[in-house]
Design an enzyme around this catalytic site. Structure first.
Site, PDB file in Angstrom:
ATOM      1  N   HIS A   1       7.820   1.345 -10.572  1.00  0.00           N
ATOM      2  CA  HIS A   1       6.632   0.941  -9.811  1.00  0.00           C
ATOM      3  C   HIS A   1       5.388   1.282 -10.605  1.00  0.00           C
ATOM      4  O   HIS A   1       5.315   2.292 -11.292  1.00  0.00           O
ATOM      5  CB  HIS A   1       6.595   1.589  -8.426  1.00  0.00           C
TER       6      HIS A   1
ATOM      7  N   HIS B   1       1.443   2.079 -10.201  1.00  0.00           N
ATOM      8  CA  HIS B   1       0.395   2.479  -9.255  1.00  0.00           C
ATOM      9  C   HIS B   1      -0.914   1.808  -9.664  1.00  0.00           C
ATOM     10  O   HIS B   1      -1.316   1.892 -10.833  1.00  0.00           O
ATOM     11  CB  HIS B   1       0.157   3.992  -9.297  1.00  0.00           C
TER      12      HIS B   1
ATOM     13  N   ARG C   1       0.827  -1.203   0.000  1.00  0.00           N
ATOM     14  CA  ARG C   1       0.000   0.000   0.000  1.00  0.00           C
ATOM     15  C   ARG C   1       0.861   1.253   0.000  1.00  0.00           C
ATOM     16  O   ARG C   1       1.868   1.333   0.714  1.00  0.00           O
ATOM     17  CB  ARG C   1      -0.948   0.012   1.214  1.00  0.00           C
ATOM     18  N   ASP C   2       0.442   2.219  -0.818  1.00  0.00           N
ATOM     19  CA  ASP C   2       1.143   3.504  -0.862  1.00  0.00           C
ATOM     20  C   ASP C   2       0.991   4.202   0.489  1.00  0.00           C
ATOM     21  O   ASP C   2      -0.081   4.194   1.085  1.00  0.00           O
ATOM     22  CB  ASP C   2       0.560   4.379  -1.987  1.00  0.00           C
ATOM     23  N   ILE C   3       2.073   4.824   0.950  1.00  0.00           N
ATOM     24  CA  ILE C   3       2.071   5.466   2.265  1.00  0.00           C
ATOM     25  C   ILE C   3       1.203   6.721   2.276  1.00  0.00           C
ATOM     26  O   ILE C   3       0.736   7.147   3.334  1.00  0.00           O
ATOM     27  CB  ILE C   3       3.536   5.779   2.700  1.00  0.00           C
TER      28      ILE C   3
ATOM     29  N   VAL D   1      10.433   8.163  -6.733  1.00  0.00           N
ATOM     30  CA  VAL D   1      11.234   7.011  -6.300  1.00  0.00           C
ATOM     31  C   VAL D   1      11.773   6.335  -7.553  1.00  0.00           C
ATOM     32  O   VAL D   1      11.002   5.867  -8.400  1.00  0.00           O
ATOM     33  CB  VAL D   1      10.401   6.017  -5.467  1.00  0.00           C
TER      34      VAL D   1
ATOM     35  N   ASN E   1       4.847   6.544 -13.532  1.00  0.00           N
ATOM     36  CA  ASN E   1       5.465   7.852 -13.740  1.00  0.00           C
ATOM     37  C   ASN E   1       6.923   7.637 -14.118  1.00  0.00           C
ATOM     38  O   ASN E   1       7.645   6.909 -13.442  1.00  0.00           O
ATOM     39  CB  ASN E   1       5.369   8.698 -12.465  1.00  0.00           C
TER      40      ASN E   1
HETATM   41  P1  5GP Z   1       6.046   8.219  -7.898  1.00  0.00           P
HETATM   42  O1  5GP Z   1       5.668   9.653  -7.585  1.00  0.00           O
HETATM   43  O2  5GP Z   1       7.554   8.027  -7.915  1.00  0.00           O
HETATM   44  O3  5GP Z   1       5.371   7.689  -9.121  1.00  0.00           O
HETATM   45  O4  5GP Z   1       5.442   7.375  -6.694  1.00  0.00           O
HETATM   46  C1  5GP Z   1       6.137   7.090  -5.528  1.00  0.00           C
HETATM   47  C2  5GP Z   1       5.094   6.686  -4.520  1.00  0.00           C
HETATM   48  O5  5GP Z   1       5.739   6.076  -3.430  1.00  0.00           O
HETATM   49  C3  5GP Z   1       4.296   7.879  -3.945  1.00  0.00           C
HETATM   50  O6  5GP Z   1       2.910   7.708  -4.240  1.00  0.00           O
HETATM   51  C4  5GP Z   1       4.598   7.822  -2.449  1.00  0.00           C
HETATM   52  O7  5GP Z   1       3.489   8.150  -1.644  1.00  0.00           O
HETATM   53  C5  5GP Z   1       5.073   6.392  -2.241  1.00  0.00           C
HETATM   54  N1  5GP Z   1       6.014   6.215  -1.176  1.00  0.00           N
HETATM   55  C6  5GP Z   1       7.112   6.984  -0.921  1.00  0.00           C
HETATM   56  N2  5GP Z   1       7.776   6.529   0.151  1.00  0.00           N
HETATM   57  C7  5GP Z   1       7.078   5.429   0.589  1.00  0.00           C
HETATM   58  C8  5GP Z   1       7.296   4.524   1.681  1.00  0.00           C
HETATM   59  O8  5GP Z   1       8.244   4.625   2.463  1.00  0.00           O
HETATM   60  N3  5GP Z   1       6.397   3.523   1.833  1.00  0.00           N
HETATM   61  C9  5GP Z   1       5.313   3.383   0.984  1.00  0.00           C
HETATM   62  N4  5GP Z   1       4.482   2.381   1.233  1.00  0.00           N
HETATM   63  N5  5GP Z   1       5.095   4.220  -0.057  1.00  0.00           N
HETATM   64  C10 5GP Z   1       5.970   5.236  -0.249  1.00  0.00           C
END
Ligand code: 5GP
Ligand code: ZN
Length: 113
Positions: free
Chosen positions: A99, A101, A28-30, A95, A86
């Site tokens: 990944h 979503h 799950r996303d944080i 990150v 993304n």
């Molecule tokens: P991006 O913006 O790179 O496509 O998505 C990165 C996602 O990782 C974001 O939606 C963010 O909320 C999630 N995220 C960042 N750090 C953590 C973490 O430590 N744990 C979890 N579960 N999600 C994270």
């Protein structure tokens, strides 16, 4: 190993893991942006879509297959969901570990595409 998602995949950093398949972890996303917001990652580090090699095709395809399975388990498959990757700064990638979503559980914001 400093990559956050590599550490989640290995269990060094905790996350709410909803699915484990060979080579793939989903958690799950944080900071969820929908009532269901799950991230599906390859356990092996890949920087992002731009870093994908031809030999990664099966693994990256598996991310979608796992996402569809999770959507069914979460009960959102029938109403629908969105899958997003993304890539890079303009897309808001924060990150640098590939990944996918999975977003759903209610009407989503106006789509870009
Ligand atoms: P991006 O913006 O790179 O496509 O998505 C990165 C996602 O990782 C974001 O939606 C963010 O909320 C999630 N995220 C960042 N750090 C953590 C973490 O430590 N744990 C979890 N579960 N999600 C994270
Ligand atoms: Zn990584």
């Amino acid at each position: 190993m400093s990559c956050l998602f590599c550490q989640i995949a290995s269990g060094e950093i905790s996350a709410i893991v909803v699915h484990k398949a060979e080579g793939v972890t989903a958690f799950r996303d944080i900071a969820p942006q929908a009532s269901t917001h799950v991230l599906i990652i390859p356990d092996r580090h890949i920087d992002g879509a731009d870093a994908m090699a031809a030999s990664d095709e099966a693994l990256v395809g598996k991310l979608i297959h796992v996402a569809a399975e999770i959507a069914r388990v979460e009960g959102i498959a029938e109403r629908g969901y969105r899958l997003v990757i993304n890539q890079g700064r303009d897309a808001g990638q924060t990150v640098d570990h590939l990944h996918l979503h999975l977003l759903g559980g209610g009407p989503l914001h106006t789509p870009l595409v």
